[in-house]
Design a protein around this motif. Sequence first.
Motif, PDB file in Angstrom:
ATOM      1  N   THR A 147      -9.611   6.138  -3.457  1.00  0.00           N
ATOM      2  CA  THR A 147      -9.231   4.995  -2.911  1.00  0.00           C
ATOM      3  C   THR A 147      -7.679   5.120  -2.335  1.00  0.00           C
ATOM      4  OG1 THR A 147     -10.589   4.032  -4.834  1.00  0.00           O
ATOM      5  CG2 THR A 147      -8.779   2.828  -3.926  1.00  0.00           C
ATOM      6  N   HIS A 177       0.748  -1.156  -0.047  1.00  0.00           N
ATOM      7  CA  HIS A 177       0.082  -0.021  -0.189  1.00  0.00           C
ATOM      8  C   HIS A 177       0.783   1.194   0.083  1.00  0.00           C
ATOM      9  CE1 HIS A 177      -3.812  -1.990  -0.091  1.00  0.00           C
ATOM     10  NE2 HIS A 177      -4.215  -1.529   1.028  1.00  0.00           N
ATOM     11  N   ALA A 200      -8.212   5.661   1.240  1.00  0.00           N
ATOM     12  CA  ALA A 200      -8.616   4.347   1.971  1.00  0.00           C
ATOM     13  C   ALA A 200      -7.250   3.694   2.146  1.00  0.00           C
ATOM     14  CB  ALA A 200      -9.806   3.931   1.482  1.00  0.00           C
ATOM     15  N   ARG A 201      -6.525   3.696   0.858  1.00  0.00           N
ATOM     16  CA  ARG A 201      -5.360   2.595   1.001  1.00  0.00           C
ATOM     17  C   ARG A 201      -4.332   2.902   2.345  1.00  0.00           C
ATOM     18  NH1 ARG A 201      -4.308   3.487  -4.030  1.00  0.00           N
ATOM     19  NH2 ARG A 201      -5.215   1.416  -4.820  1.00  0.00           N
ATOM     20  N   GLU A 216      -7.955 -10.811   1.178  1.00  0.00           N
ATOM     21  CA  GLU A 216      -7.962  -9.657   0.541  1.00  0.00           C
ATOM     22  C   GLU A 216      -6.563  -9.177   0.065  1.00  0.00           C
ATOM     23  OE1 GLU A 216     -10.338  -7.569  -0.429  1.00  0.00           O
ATOM     24  OE2 GLU A 216     -11.963  -8.635   0.433  1.00  0.00           O
ATOM     25  N   PRO A 223      -9.371  -1.086  -1.672  1.00  0.00           N
ATOM     26  CA  PRO A 223      -9.517  -0.166  -0.435  1.00  0.00           C
ATOM     27  C   PRO A 223     -10.766   0.556  -0.307  1.00  0.00           C
ATOM     28  CG  PRO A 223      -7.285   0.111  -1.314  1.00  0.00           C
ATOM     29  CD  PRO A 223      -8.022  -0.728  -2.309  1.00  0.00           C
ATOM     30  N   PRO A 266      -4.098  -6.562  -1.745  1.00  0.00           N
ATOM     31  CA  PRO A 266      -4.112  -5.055  -1.890  1.00  0.00           C
ATOM     32  C   PRO A 266      -5.123  -4.413  -2.818  1.00  0.00           C
ATOM     33  CG  PRO A 266      -1.908  -5.904  -1.621  1.00  0.00           C
ATOM     34  CD  PRO A 266      -2.692  -7.214  -1.969  1.00  0.00           C
ATOM     35  N   GLU A 284      -5.904   1.901   5.370  1.00  0.00           N
ATOM     36  CA  GLU A 284      -5.759   0.470   5.355  1.00  0.00           C
ATOM     37  C   GLU A 284      -4.204   0.123   5.956  1.00  0.00           C
ATOM     38  OE1 GLU A 284      -8.855  -1.985   2.801  1.00  0.00           O
ATOM     39  OE2 GLU A 284      -6.906  -1.903   1.854  1.00  0.00           O
ATOM     40  N   ARG A 306     -13.416  -2.296   0.324  1.00  0.00           N
ATOM     41  CA  ARG A 306     -13.476  -2.833   1.672  1.00  0.00           C
ATOM     42  C   ARG A 306     -13.982  -1.876   2.742  1.00  0.00           C
ATOM     43  NH1 ARG A 306      -8.380  -5.580  -0.455  1.00  0.00           N
ATOM     44  NH2 ARG A 306      -7.267  -3.777  -0.176  1.00  0.00           N
ATOM     45  N   LEU A 307     -13.760  -0.698   2.683  1.00  0.00           N
ATOM     46  CA  LEU A 307     -14.208   0.105   3.669  1.00  0.00           C
ATOM     47  C   LEU A 307     -15.375   0.357   3.537  1.00  0.00           C
ATOM     48  CD1 LEU A 307     -11.081   0.827   4.320  1.00  0.00           C
ATOM     49  CD2 LEU A 307     -11.779   3.156   4.274  1.00  0.00           C
ATOM     50  N   TYR A 364     -10.738   6.376   9.651  1.00  0.00           N
ATOM     51  CA  TYR A 364     -12.022   6.055   8.903  1.00  0.00           C
ATOM     52  C   TYR A 364     -13.091   6.927   9.090  1.00  0.00           C
ATOM     53  CZ  TYR A 364     -15.882   2.632   7.822  1.00  0.00           C
ATOM     54  OH  TYR A 364     -17.206   1.749   7.633  1.00  0.00           O
TER      55      TYR A 364
END
Lengths: 488, 152
Positions: free
Chosen positions: A342, A106, A345-346, A387, A305, A389, A349, A308-309, A324
């Motif tokens: 994204t 990431h 979000a990455r 999951e 990412p 990346p 994560e 997933r969120l 988050y």
Amino acid sequence: MAYKKITIDPITRLEGHGKIEIFLDDKGDVAHACIQIPELRGYERFAVGRLAEEMPRITETICGVCPTAHHTCSGKTLDDLYGVEPPPAARKIREFVYNAFMFEDHNLHFYFLGGPDFIVGPDAPKAERNILGVIGKVGIEIGKKVIDIRKRTRNIIQTMGGRVVHPVHCLPGGVSKPMTKEMQEEFKKTAEDSVEFAKFSLQAFADIVLANKTYVDLIVGDIYKHSTYYMGLVDDNNKVSFYDGLVRVVDPEGKEYAKFKVKDYLDHIAEGVESWTYIKFPYLKKVGWKGFVDGKDSGVYRVAPLGRLNASDGMATPLAQGYYEKFYETLGGKPAHNTLATHWARLIEAMQAAETMVQLINDPEILDPNVRNMDFQTPKQGIGVIEAPRGTLFHHYETDDKGVLTKANLIVATVNNSAAINMSVEKAARSLIKNGQVNDGLLNMVEMAFRAYDPCMACATHTINGHVPLQIDIYNADKEIVKTLKTV
Amino acid sequence: MKKILIYGMGNPYRCDDTIGLKIAEILKKDIKNKTATIKSGSIDGLAMLDEIIGFDKVILVDSINTKSGVPGDVYKIELDSVTSNSSLAASHTIDFITALRMGKKFGYKMPEKIYVYAVEIKDNNTFSEKCTEQVSASIPEVVKRIIDEVSE
């Protein structure tokens, strides 16, 4: 209607070979755009006739950059195939190594791939839109910091997996070796420093991207937005999980649409094909394939990412959870449909991965020397999920009773996003290219639409000078090249 | 004594792309020079930077596919002679030339010389752990040239 055709071939900063084609109508506006993947990989066919136990070593060579995801998913699939549960220490070692991999992968994307678009600028000169340009902006010391933490987290994979690219530690029922006290001590420091680095990266994102109104407008604007379903693994509390859990799908309004065990994935996911590309287009089976369109009636879903969120009720670790909450507050609530988010979000994560590393490495059970359960059952079918990346990765093997593969099905992470990537590229192209006006900056902004997904069409291919040439051909209605743009 | 790294590159399941790995395996047995380190694998530019720091000379062994080459032809290329635009890179990583530039920028101890022994290939699309006959035939020549070079 007359058409002009613009080809971006191959795409820069995209692993493997692919090209974007943009077709202009006679007004010079975009009539259609798509990504083509000309290469057929064929690993599923190649696997048939091989021993299943070879699969963690074979499938990881699909790609030279995300082998740990295939290796670990394949190991989990073999657990299922042979009906064995790894001992607790083995599971913890796998999960620790896996989170180290997620963390470094990431970060690499943020600083080396997505980073140039934001840190250097989306319309900066091509010669500066790279890691050297990033270093020029942030300074050599920060550049060294990125390299150092990457090297140390990769050392975890190297130590436990034997080698950092194409590791060999996952075996059916466990891992190849236990962790020693000395390893644990070294890894504790790396894990703690990873948390600090994740904080640094999120602060850098806030300072460079969120503090820049132009960038925020790009992220929240309509150019890079699609209202789709989202998928990701979640734990018992519906929190983001990288290593294991149930597959959860939420609809475009954020409501839970499905939650299922991986063994039932074929009840929920179907794969469509198009005549113009080798890549398949997975979709939600019960919603159905309605083409490259978003909305609740279209089976197109997104992973990775952002997926997933959106598919979770939160992060599994405290610091990541705080980021988050800020993420959705800034983007106006859940789910966030903003593709460029994204990148953010990455980084959130990456924080969860770092915090999880700290939790696992401080668990005394991780040093237990019992790391293998060899109470194997007769093999028949194994299904595994992880999951990666770039999104949810499925492995599915069928064998004879000697463990020789008779069938293999892989839904690799990027493939889940393939329909959405096409939609995102087309929407960005339609929004940005008008009246035949095409320049390098605009084309880079079209590329940003897919780069956010961190797509990997990989095959560990490489060229002697290490670069992937970019060529943009513009065709007139008679399919004659009227203009060629080259980067080298 | 100058420290030398020999690195065979390739995908172990992609037919002629395995050539670098095969040559490295032979060299691991045949090279007696203790200042030479021989490794192999599928590796990207940034990871290669980690590998080469601290060595005086690096010899990469790899496959190559040129427009008019004959399968089995062997080229020795000095890396400085290869042009590269560092604005371009593969996903998740950077190209080797960019990695070299980055290493120099960071002040790392970089090799004085980097060569690539590249073998013209015929097929890197078929799934096979074996090279084609024409490409396999070039292995003794490359092995000999590298052993001679390391012995100098």
